[in-house]
Design a protein around this motif. Structure first.
Motif: not given
Length: 91
Positions: A26-33
């Motif tokens: 989540i933090a790296t954006g691999e799983w975006p909000v």
């Protein structure tokens, strides 16, 4: 000599490791909000862990407000992990 961990203790450690991995995604954006994450079954197969371990890890991130689960609606990323402010003092 320390006793060997029980199955329950091992699963607890695994779910915390998995939660840390998911938090990093989540933090790296691999799983975006706003996006859905892979299903429990996909995560179970991908990480070679039990369904219970995946659910415990996901539930930990639900409790942190990072994920939201919906019956038959999957699990969605709701926010970024908290990053404490960096206080840089002038030198």
């Amino acid at each position: 000599m320390t006793p060997a961990p029980t199955a329950s203790q091992t699963r607890d450690k695994l779910h915390l490791q998995l939660a840390r991995l998911f938090r990093n995604k989540i933090a790296t954006g691999e799983w975006p909000v706003g996006q859905s994450i892979p299903t429990v079954e996909e995560l179970e197969a991908l990480h070679s862990v039990s369904r219970t371990t995946v659910r415990m890890a996901v539930h930990a991130l639900v409790d942190e407000g990072l994920l939201e689960t919906r019956k038959r609606g999957g699990t969605k990323v709701m926010g970024q992990p908290y990053k404490p402010p960096s206080f840089l003092l002038p030198t």
